[in-house]
Structure formats: structure tokens, C-alpha cells
Design a protein around this motif. Structure first.
Motif, PDB file in Angstrom:
ATOM      1  N   VAL A   1      -2.513  -6.412 -13.888  1.00  0.00           N
ATOM      2  CA  VAL A   1      -1.873  -5.599 -14.923  1.00  0.00           C
ATOM      3  C   VAL A   1      -0.525  -5.112 -14.398  1.00  0.00           C
ATOM      4  CG1 VAL A   1      -2.035  -3.515 -16.341  1.00  0.00           C
ATOM      5  CG2 VAL A   1      -4.088  -4.851 -15.823  1.00  0.00           C
TER       6      VAL A   1
ATOM      7  N   MET B   1       5.172   1.321 -16.534  1.00  0.00           N
ATOM      8  CA  MET B   1       3.993   1.864 -17.191  1.00  0.00           C
ATOM      9  C   MET B   1       4.210   3.366 -17.459  1.00  0.00           C
ATOM     10  SD  MET B   1       0.132   1.957 -15.719  1.00  0.00           S
ATOM     11  CE  MET B   1      -0.160   0.232 -15.992  1.00  0.00           C
TER      12      MET B   1
ATOM     13  N   VAL C   1     -11.462  -9.798  -7.148  1.00  0.00           N
ATOM     14  CA  VAL C   1     -10.345 -10.702  -6.869  1.00  0.00           C
ATOM     15  C   VAL C   1     -10.503 -11.204  -5.433  1.00  0.00           C
ATOM     16  CG1 VAL C   1      -7.832 -10.930  -6.702  1.00  0.00           C
ATOM     17  CG2 VAL C   1      -8.833  -9.421  -8.440  1.00  0.00           C
TER      18      VAL C   1
ATOM     19  N   ILE D   1      -6.674   4.194 -18.497  1.00  0.00           N
ATOM     20  CA  ILE D   1      -6.599   2.731 -18.552  1.00  0.00           C
ATOM     21  C   ILE D   1      -7.996   2.132 -18.547  1.00  0.00           C
ATOM     22  CG2 ILE D   1      -5.866   0.662 -17.306  1.00  0.00           C
ATOM     23  CD1 ILE D   1      -3.501   2.313 -16.262  1.00  0.00           C
ATOM     24  N   PHE D   2      -8.787   2.521 -17.546  1.00  0.00           N
ATOM     25  CA  PHE D   2     -10.135   1.985 -17.445  1.00  0.00           C
ATOM     26  C   PHE D   2     -11.012   2.471 -18.604  1.00  0.00           C
ATOM     27  CE2 PHE D   2      -8.804   1.625 -12.947  1.00  0.00           C
ATOM     28  CZ  PHE D   2      -9.037   0.273 -12.784  1.00  0.00           C
TER      29      PHE D   2
ATOM     30  N   ARG E   1       2.772  -6.386   3.123  1.00  0.00           N
ATOM     31  CA  ARG E   1       2.256  -7.583   3.816  1.00  0.00           C
ATOM     32  C   ARG E   1       2.517  -8.801   2.940  1.00  0.00           C
ATOM     33  NH1 ARG E   1      -1.779  -3.808   4.514  1.00  0.00           N
ATOM     34  NH2 ARG E   1      -2.649  -3.523   6.594  1.00  0.00           N
TER      35      ARG E   1
ATOM     36  N   TRP F   1     -15.242  -6.647 -11.386  1.00  0.00           N
ATOM     37  CA  TRP F   1     -14.125  -7.595 -11.374  1.00  0.00           C
ATOM     38  C   TRP F   1     -13.728  -7.760  -9.915  1.00  0.00           C
ATOM     39  CZ3 TRP F   1     -11.091  -9.051 -15.969  1.00  0.00           C
ATOM     40  CH2 TRP F   1      -9.947  -9.788 -15.680  1.00  0.00           C
TER      41      TRP F   1
ATOM     42  N   THR G   1      -3.093   0.476  -3.765  1.00  0.00           N
ATOM     43  CA  THR G   1      -2.690  -0.889  -3.427  1.00  0.00           C
ATOM     44  C   THR G   1      -2.208  -1.648  -4.656  1.00  0.00           C
ATOM     45  OG1 THR G   1      -4.277  -0.945  -1.604  1.00  0.00           O
ATOM     46  CG2 THR G   1      -3.480  -3.066  -2.409  1.00  0.00           C
TER      47      THR G   1
ATOM     48  N   ASP H   1     -10.237  -2.293  -1.785  1.00  0.00           N
ATOM     49  CA  ASP H   1      -9.365  -3.425  -1.490  1.00  0.00           C
ATOM     50  C   ASP H   1      -9.281  -3.598   0.016  1.00  0.00           C
ATOM     51  OD1 ASP H   1      -6.624  -2.351  -0.381  1.00  0.00           O
ATOM     52  OD2 ASP H   1      -7.192  -1.012  -2.006  1.00  0.00           O
ATOM     53  N   GLU H   2      -8.955  -4.813   0.419  1.00  0.00           N
ATOM     54  CA  GLU H   2      -8.973  -5.134   1.853  1.00  0.00           C
ATOM     55  C   GLU H   2      -7.843  -4.460   2.617  1.00  0.00           C
ATOM     56  OE1 GLU H   2      -8.151  -9.177   2.877  1.00  0.00           O
ATOM     57  OE2 GLU H   2      -6.781  -9.470   1.201  1.00  0.00           O
ATOM     58  N   GLU H   3      -6.768  -4.113   1.933  1.00  0.00           N
ATOM     59  CA  GLU H   3      -5.626  -3.547   2.648  1.00  0.00           C
ATOM     60  C   GLU H   3      -5.921  -2.132   3.135  1.00  0.00           C
ATOM     61  OE1 GLU H   3      -4.335  -6.100   3.147  1.00  0.00           O
ATOM     62  OE2 GLU H   3      -2.677  -6.673   1.833  1.00  0.00           O
ATOM     63  N   THR H   4      -6.523  -1.328   2.293  1.00  0.00           N
ATOM     64  CA  THR H   4      -6.860   0.033   2.709  1.00  0.00           C
ATOM     65  C   THR H   4      -8.266   0.102   3.291  1.00  0.00           C
ATOM     66  OG1 THR H   4      -7.780   0.625   0.552  1.00  0.00           O
ATOM     67  CG2 THR H   4      -5.421   0.993   0.870  1.00  0.00           C
TER      68      THR H   4
ATOM     69  N   GLN I   1     -10.773   1.051   1.845  1.00  0.00           N
ATOM     70  CA  GLN I   1     -11.355   2.311   1.378  1.00  0.00           C
ATOM     71  C   GLN I   1     -12.017   2.088   0.022  1.00  0.00           C
ATOM     72  OE1 GLN I   1      -8.199   5.176   1.140  1.00  0.00           O
ATOM     73  NE2 GLN I   1      -7.806   5.170   3.336  1.00  0.00           N
TER      74      GLN I   1
ATOM     75  N   VAL J   1      -0.747  -2.682 -21.155  1.00  0.00           N
ATOM     76  CA  VAL J   1      -2.002  -2.539 -20.422  1.00  0.00           C
ATOM     77  C   VAL J   1      -3.169  -2.630 -21.385  1.00  0.00           C
ATOM     78  CG1 VAL J   1      -3.399  -0.966 -19.078  1.00  0.00           C
ATOM     79  CG2 VAL J   1      -0.977  -1.183 -18.597  1.00  0.00           C
TER      80      VAL J   1
ATOM     81  N   TYR K   1     -10.055  -7.685  -3.633  1.00  0.00           N
ATOM     82  CA  TYR K   1     -10.104  -6.417  -4.364  1.00  0.00           C
ATOM     83  C   TYR K   1     -11.331  -6.456  -5.261  1.00  0.00           C
ATOM     84  CZ  TYR K   1      -9.046  -3.188  -8.224  1.00  0.00           C
ATOM     85  OH  TYR K   1      -9.121  -2.217  -9.188  1.00  0.00           O
TER      86      TYR K   1
ATOM     87  N   LEU L   1      -5.597  -5.681 -20.718  1.00  0.00           N
ATOM     88  CA  LEU L   1      -6.915  -5.349 -20.213  1.00  0.00           C
ATOM     89  C   LEU L   1      -7.988  -5.441 -21.284  1.00  0.00           C
ATOM     90  CD1 LEU L   1      -6.361  -2.387 -17.772  1.00  0.00           C
ATOM     91  CD2 LEU L   1      -7.243  -4.645 -17.259  1.00  0.00           C
TER      92      LEU L   1
ATOM     93  N   LEU M   1     -13.336   7.073  -8.952  1.00  0.00           N
ATOM     94  CA  LEU M   1     -12.506   7.790  -9.911  1.00  0.00           C
ATOM     95  C   LEU M   1     -13.357   8.160 -11.107  1.00  0.00           C
ATOM     96  CD1 LEU M   1      -9.642   5.137  -9.916  1.00  0.00           C
ATOM     97  CD2 LEU M   1      -9.735   7.165  -8.468  1.00  0.00           C
TER      98      LEU M   1
ATOM     99  N   PRO N   1      -4.182  -4.972  -8.700  1.00  0.00           N
ATOM    100  CA  PRO N   1      -4.854  -6.194  -8.253  1.00  0.00           C
ATOM    101  C   PRO N   1      -5.575  -6.960  -9.360  1.00  0.00           C
ATOM    102  CG  PRO N   1      -5.246  -4.418  -6.692  1.00  0.00           C
ATOM    103  CD  PRO N   1      -4.602  -3.793  -7.898  1.00  0.00           C
TER     104      PRO N   1
ATOM    105  N   VAL O   1       0.864  -1.179   0.000  1.00  0.00           N
ATOM    106  CA  VAL O   1       0.000   0.000   0.000  1.00  0.00           C
ATOM    107  C   VAL O   1       0.900   1.228   0.000  1.00  0.00           C
ATOM    108  CG1 VAL O   1      -1.794   1.308   1.185  1.00  0.00           C
ATOM    109  CG2 VAL O   1      -1.831  -1.196   1.223  1.00  0.00           C
TER     110      VAL O   1
ATOM    111  N   GLN P   1     -12.732   3.881  -3.343  1.00  0.00           N
ATOM    112  CA  GLN P   1     -12.284   5.045  -4.105  1.00  0.00           C
ATOM    113  C   GLN P   1     -13.136   5.169  -5.351  1.00  0.00           C
ATOM    114  OE1 GLN P   1      -8.142   4.334  -4.919  1.00  0.00           O
ATOM    115  NE2 GLN P   1      -7.487   5.122  -2.939  1.00  0.00           N
TER     116      GLN P   1
ATOM    117  N   VAL Q   1     -13.447  -4.001  -8.349  1.00  0.00           N
ATOM    118  CA  VAL Q   1     -13.580  -2.774  -9.129  1.00  0.00           C
ATOM    119  C   VAL Q   1     -14.867  -2.860  -9.946  1.00  0.00           C
ATOM    120  CG1 VAL Q   1     -12.151  -3.640 -11.045  1.00  0.00           C
ATOM    121  CG2 VAL Q   1     -12.467  -1.173 -10.737  1.00  0.00           C
TER     122      VAL Q   1
ATOM    123  N   ALA R   1      -4.286   6.506  -0.979  1.00  0.00           N
ATOM    124  CA  ALA R   1      -3.684   5.186  -0.835  1.00  0.00           C
ATOM    125  C   ALA R   1      -3.890   4.397  -2.120  1.00  0.00           C
ATOM    126  CB  ALA R   1      -4.312   4.443   0.342  1.00  0.00           C
TER     127      ALA R   1
END
Lengths: 223, 219
Positions: free
Chosen positions: A90, A108, B84, B119-120, A217, B82, A66, B103-106, B108, B5, B90, B9, B112, A87, A57, B110, B92, A64
Motif C-alpha cells: 500500500v 497518505m 510477505v 486502515i486495517f 537496507r 497476510w 518498516t 517484520d524481519e527488519e525490526t 518485533q 488505501v 513481513y 486494500l 495494534l 509491506p 526502518v 507489534q 500481519v 519502529a
């Protein structure tokens, strides 16, 4: 809002941001620990060549981001390889390097557009986290009640290693500039022994000068 | 826009939406152009998709493979989720207006802007192209080769004038035995990396639960 309240809020916000999402190493009295024996044992338990899958992160300016990373570290050869992807799988960048230089195999373009030496910056962080895990050469030993600190001159400043806990693990490594101002700090948490080697289960690197933080992690591949 | 990408993608996401040709058990036609066009014409019957996936990445610089597992939900015309599940959680959601990710780490969520995320944006644009049935346009930028018929395997190799030729060696698409859906996409990069996307438990036109498109704390 009154000024004291605003200050308190600021302090609380900063404290919240700085909190690591890992358990602190339980403190123990280190008075009876011999520093040289501590280093000798740490050297024996040090993983030399390993490959890790982990999440990273990246915190910067209240945002943030990830990613998933795979890193291969060969400490005796002082070489590393790193691939980082989002995640969805890519690829964001792929680097390799040694003690001095970093080679970008892929970055990138959107990351390059941010300016600066992207590969060099990431390579330096990898070295800070994984290379030189033990003090070497002439060191000053500072004993604290719950820690043993080794100090050695490095790059015009001072590199400090803090060992603590019942197993005497490396819990923090930090570099201070010539004015004794911390420039970066790497904290290691929740060490576990795997096949006789000690691995931290959480790593937090803070670059105080540039104002970003990396939280690492370990993860298990889904296979 | 990054070529890799774009390729990973857009082509992988887009290719997974390929419907089966009419008369699924029949041999593919000798001319691939009309064959791909026919694939495009079948898209009108395609409204929703849900599938599990296993994404395996073999990287030239590493001896261990990286495996990601998760689920994809898609609802035409322009909504895809999508998720994961491993090695980290994760999610999106991409629509025509926004991207929402968690995502589980933050922990949060987000949001956009699609406009500010090339990219998206490319992902969605390419999906739209595929929904419109312009599969024949692949022949303009790729050499397409019929590798085998049972199961049906097609190989796409970027042409010399293609942007993807700088990053992609080939993309091989394997259909299920019944040819109603894809079984696997294998992307070989010039770097030596190989990405394989396997689709499991795929269902077309199945009802999708509202939770399929929620990103926070998905299960």
C-alpha cells in the motif's frame, strides 16, 4: 534502583538503541593515503544514476515502523524520485525533488495529519543520504590514524565527510551547526563494488535534533 | 480515510474472496446485478482460504517493477493472515479485535488496536461486507462491465459520485478457467500506476494449520 545502576541502565539502553545492524568498516591505517587521490578514486567509483529497492526502518520514540522504498537518484542532475509503501504494497507516499525543492505526488492523509512539512522533511533526508557524496570546493583536511576527514562550510555550519577502511570508502557524513553540535549523521556500511561502482549495503541516518533514525537496507525485487 | 488505501486494500482483499457463481461452467447472466447477488449467496459455503500471491507494481515514476510474493490465509468470519516472503519477510494478522504484525527488519511483534487503526479497520469492515454477500452494492458505486467470458473477466469502474473515482481508473478481475476462484486482480490508478495481484495454488475450505496465523518468524 540505585542512581548509579539507573544511570548504567540508561547508558546501556541508549547504546543498544544506537547500535547499527551492520558490520563496521574494518579500520586500517590511513597514514599513507593521499587525500586528493582518495577523492579522485571515490569520484570514479561513484554511482551517478541508479535505482534502488530497499527497506526502511523508521525509529522514533521507541517505536519502529518498516516500509519498502524505491528510490531513483540522478546525482549529476541532482534529482530524485521516491516511492514508499507498507509491506503489503500500500503506497504511503510518492515524492520527487531536486537540490532545492520536493514535490509530493501522493502522501497518505494519515501522514499529513502528523503536522509539519512531511514531503520537505523526507526530501531533505534523501538529499542528506544520496546527494553530495563527496566534498566540494574549499575543504579542510583532518588526518586521523584510521580516517581522513574533510570539512567544509555548509548552511551556517560544517559538513564533515569521514573516509576509512581498506578501500577508502565514505563511512560517515555529518552536519554540525555553528556551535559544533551534530544535527544529523549518515553512516554507510558494508560497501560492495557493482559494475565498478561502490554501493553501501547499509545506511543509517540519525537526526539528532528531531530524535529519529532511518535504517536503509537494499533489497532484491522478488521477480 | 485515504481513497487509494481504501481501494487497494479493501477492494483487492475483498475481491479475492469472490466465490464462483453456481453452475461454474455456465455463461454469466446478462444482468450483472443478479449475477453479483448470486455470487454473494455462495459465500455461506466459504469457510477458509489459502493462496499464494504475486503482487506486481508498475509505477509511473519508475522504470523497474516492484514484485512482492507471499501467502494469504483467511478464516471466516474475521481472521486473515497476510505473509510477505519477498522482498522482505513481513506478516500481519487481522482479527475483529486486533492487528498483530511482524517484520524481519525490526524482528518485533507489534500489536495494534483495531479501533485506532482506520486502515486495517476498513479492511476488516469491507471483508465483513463481502462475507455478508452484499456484492450487488458494488453496482451503486461502480460501473461493472463483462469484458469476456472465457476466462471470465469483469471490470469495475468507479462512478462519478464514488469516492474511489479520485484515485482509481478501473479494477479488472479475472477468474480461473473453472471459475471457482480468482486468477488475477488488476488495479489501474489515475496516477498511471498499475497493481496486479495474481493468485496461485489457491485452495478453498482446506484445513489451515495453526501456524498459518502466527506472525513471528513465519516460514
Amino acid at each position: 534502583m540505585s542512581r548509579p545502576a539507573a544511570l548504567l541502565l540508561a547508558v546501556l539502553l541508549l547504546a543498544g538503541c544506537a547500535a547499527a545492524p551492520f558490520r563496521e568498516t574494518p579500520p586500517v591505517c590511513m597514514a599513507a593515503v593521499d587525500p586528493q587521490q582518495l577523492l579522485a578514486r571515490s569520484r570514479q567509483e561513484l554511482p551517478e544514476h541508479f535505482q534502488l529497492l530497499h527497506s526502511v526502518v523508521f525509529d522514533y520514540r521507541w517505536r519502529a515502523f518498516t516500509a519498502i522504498g524505491m528510490v531513483d537518484v540522478d546525482r549529476p542532475a541532482r534529482r530524485f524520485r521516491l516511492v514508499c509503501m507498507n509491506p503489503m504494497g500500500v503506497k504511503l507516499f510518492e515524492l520527487s525533488g531536486d537540490a532545492q525543492a520536493t514535490t509530493a505526488h501522493f502522501v497518505m492523509p494519515a501522514l499529513l495529519e502528523q503536522g509539519g512539512d512531511f514531503a520537505g522533511t523526507v526530501g531533505a533526508d534523501i538529499r542528506r543520504i544520496y546527494f553530495d557524496p563527496l566534498p566540494a570546493g574549499e575543504t579542510e583536511v583532518v588526518r586521523r590514524r584510521q580516517a581522513i576527514i574533510f570539512r567544509q562550510p555548509a548552511d551556517g555550519g560544517t559538513l564533515e565527510y569521514v573516509f576509512a577502511g581498506a578501500a577508502g570508502d565514505l563511512v560517515e557524513k555529518r552536519w554540525l551547526d555553528a556551535d559544533a553540535t551534530p544535527v544529523w549523521t549518515v553512516s554507510y556500511y558494508e560497501h560492495r563494488t557493482v559494475e565498478g561502482k561502490r554501493f553501501p549495503q547499509g545506511i543509517v541516518m540519525v537526526n539528532h535534533r528531531h530524535g529519529y533514525r532511518l535504517t536503509v537496507r537494499p533489497k532484491e525485487s522478488a521477480s | 480515510m485515504n481513497l487509494l488505501v481504501r481501494s487497494l486494500l479493501t477492494l483487492s482483499l475483498a475481491l479475492l474472496l469472490l466465490p464462483a457463481p453456481a453452475g461454474a461452467a455456465a455463461d454469466p447472466p446478462a444482468e450483472l446485478g443478479p449475477f453479483l447477488d448470486e455470487l454473494g449467496r455462495q459465500v455461506a459455503d466459504f469457510r477458509t482460504l489459502k493462496t499464494d500471491f504475486v503482487q506486481t507494481k508498475e509505477m509511473a515514476l519508475f522504470k523497474d517493477k516492484l514484485v512482492l510474493k507471499g501467502r494469504i490465509y483467511l478464516q471466516k468470519p474475521n481472521r486473515i493472515a497476510w505473509h510477505v516472503d519477498k522482498p522482505l519477510r513481513y506478516s500481519v494478522l487481522i482479527t475483529d479485535k486486533l492487528i498483530r504484525q511482524w517484520d524481519e527488519e525490526t524482528n518485533q511483534v507489534q500489536e495494534l488496536s483495531l479501533e485506532q487503526n482506520p486502515i486495517f479497520q476498513t479492511v476488516l469492515n469491507q471483508l465483513t461486507v463481502w462475507f455478508s454477500g452484499e456484492y450487488g452494492t458494488l453496482l451503486g458505486s461502480n460501473d461493472v462491465r463483462l469484458v469476456q467470458t472465457a476466462p471470465l473477466v469483469l471490470e469495475f469502474t468507479p462512478k462519478a459520485n464514488s469516492l474511489a473515482v479520485k484515485a482509481i481508473r478501473s479494477i479488472t478481475v479475472t477468474f480461473r478457467d473453472d471459475r471457482k476462484y480468482l486468477q488475477q486482480i488488476r488495479i489501474q490508478e489515475l496516477s498511471g500506476d498499475v497493481t496486479t495481484l495474481q493468485f496461485l495454488n489457491t485452495r478453498l475450505n482446506a484445513p489451515l494449520e495453526p501456524g498459518s496465523f502466527e506472525v513471528k518468524g513465519h516460514v
